[in-house]
Design a protein around this motif. Structure first.
Motif, PDB file in Angstrom:
ATOM      1  N   ALA A 178       0.831  -1.205   0.000  1.00 57.20           N
ATOM      2  CA  ALA A 178       0.000   0.000   0.000  1.00 57.20           C
ATOM      3  C   ALA A 178       0.868   1.258   0.000  1.00 57.20           C
ATOM      4  CB  ALA A 178      -0.917  -0.011   1.222  1.00 57.20           C
TER       5      ALA A 178
ATOM      6  N   LEU B 276      -5.444  -1.030  -5.828  1.00 54.40           N
ATOM      7  CA  LEU B 276      -5.859   0.115  -5.027  1.00 54.40           C
ATOM      8  C   LEU B 276      -7.286  -0.081  -4.500  1.00 54.40           C
ATOM      9  CD1 LEU B 276      -5.385   3.141  -4.107  1.00 54.40           C
ATOM     10  CD2 LEU B 276      -6.428   3.773  -6.294  1.00 54.40           C
TER      11      LEU B 276
ATOM     12  N   PHE C 110      -7.307  -2.629  -1.815  1.00 53.07           N
ATOM     13  CA  PHE C 110      -6.766  -2.111  -0.553  1.00 53.07           C
ATOM     14  C   PHE C 110      -7.804  -1.276   0.182  1.00 53.07           C
ATOM     15  CE2 PHE C 110      -1.983  -2.275  -1.849  1.00 53.07           C
ATOM     16  CZ  PHE C 110      -1.947  -3.631  -1.554  1.00 53.07           C
TER      17      PHE C 110
ATOM     18  N   LEU D 283      -7.198  -0.953   4.141  1.00 54.28           N
ATOM     19  CA  LEU D 283      -5.784  -0.619   4.286  1.00 54.28           C
ATOM     20  C   LEU D 283      -5.515   0.831   3.902  1.00 54.28           C
ATOM     21  CD1 LEU D 283      -4.169  -3.815   2.728  1.00 54.28           C
ATOM     22  CD2 LEU D 283      -4.180  -3.154   5.141  1.00 54.28           C
ATOM     23  N   LEU D 284      -6.394   1.396   3.065  1.00 58.76           N
ATOM     24  CA  LEU D 284      -6.253   2.775   2.619  1.00 58.76           C
ATOM     25  C   LEU D 284      -7.564   3.519   2.839  1.00 58.76           C
ATOM     26  CD1 LEU D 284      -4.389   2.174  -0.777  1.00 58.76           C
ATOM     27  CD2 LEU D 284      -3.382   3.033   1.345  1.00 58.76           C
TER      28      LEU D 284
ATOM     29  N   HIS E 128      -2.889   6.137   4.217  1.00 64.50           N
ATOM     30  CA  HIS E 128      -3.020   4.888   4.970  1.00 64.50           C
ATOM     31  C   HIS E 128      -4.278   4.961   5.841  1.00 64.50           C
ATOM     32  CE1 HIS E 128       0.737   2.967   3.902  1.00 64.50           C
ATOM     33  NE2 HIS E 128       1.377   4.107   4.105  1.00 64.50           N
TER      34      HIS E 128
END
Length: 182
Positions: A61, A123, A126, A131-132, A147
């Motif tokens: 990430a 992306l 994630f 995660l993001l 993050h």
């Protein structure tokens, strides 16, 4: 085979072809379609004229947080979210449309795309895995990839506050050195 299942399979094949044309790797195709690996490999060879590339998908990430990838990732993800939540698009349709829009925007701006389809797909995954997140810049109000669970207060994006070496390539640094007489 019923007419409905035949239509479903044709839609899956069409989706796979579209993803292959946009640069999808085999792992993306396996995850997003219901077609067998063997069928996907044959389709890939038909569309691209070669076997699919081997190797692992990007998995960090952190790549999306670095300066230039962050700007491109944020642009793409905002497009994706807009299509997903503001229209009646299904997840994969919103993804494909957002990736096409991203490509069109890069062409209009005459800028080399930084975000390949596989990275764009990673992306989205994630974000789905928490995660993001998107964080608003306190200066411009734009929403940028950060993050997950990082503090949002006081966040300034890489456009409003670029790093000191932002945009400097080896070629441009050499050119600047020649101009300054170094």
């Amino acid at each position: 085979m019923s007419q409905k299942s035949l239509i479903d399979e044709m839609n899956q094949v069409q989706l796979a072809i579209e993803l292959i044309e946009l640069g999808a790797r085999l792992q993306v195709l396996e995850t997003e379609t219901e077609l067998s690996r063997t069928r996907l490999i044959k389709l890939y060879k038909e569309v691209r004229g070669m076997s699919p590339p081997k190797g692992m998908l990007p998995f960090s990430a952190d790549w999306f947080i670095t300066w230039l990838p962050n700007i491109h990732s944020s642009l793409f993800y905002n497009m994706y979210q807009g299509l997903l939540f503001d229209t009646a698009c299904e997840r994969i349709d919103a993804f494909v449309k957002a990736y096409r829009l991203y490509g069109e925007q890069m062409t209009l701006e005459a800028v080399e795309p930084v975000l390949g389809l596989t990275r764009a797909w990673t992306l989205v995954r994630f974000f789905e895995s928490d995660l993001l997140q998107l964080t608003a810049c306190e200066r411009c109000g734009g929403h940028f990839v950060t993050h997950a669970h990082s503090p949002a207060q006081g966040y300034v994006c890489g456009i409003c506050q670029p790093p000191s070496r932002a945009g400097k390539t080896r070629k441009s640094v050499r050119h600047d050195d020649v101009r300054s007489g170094e």
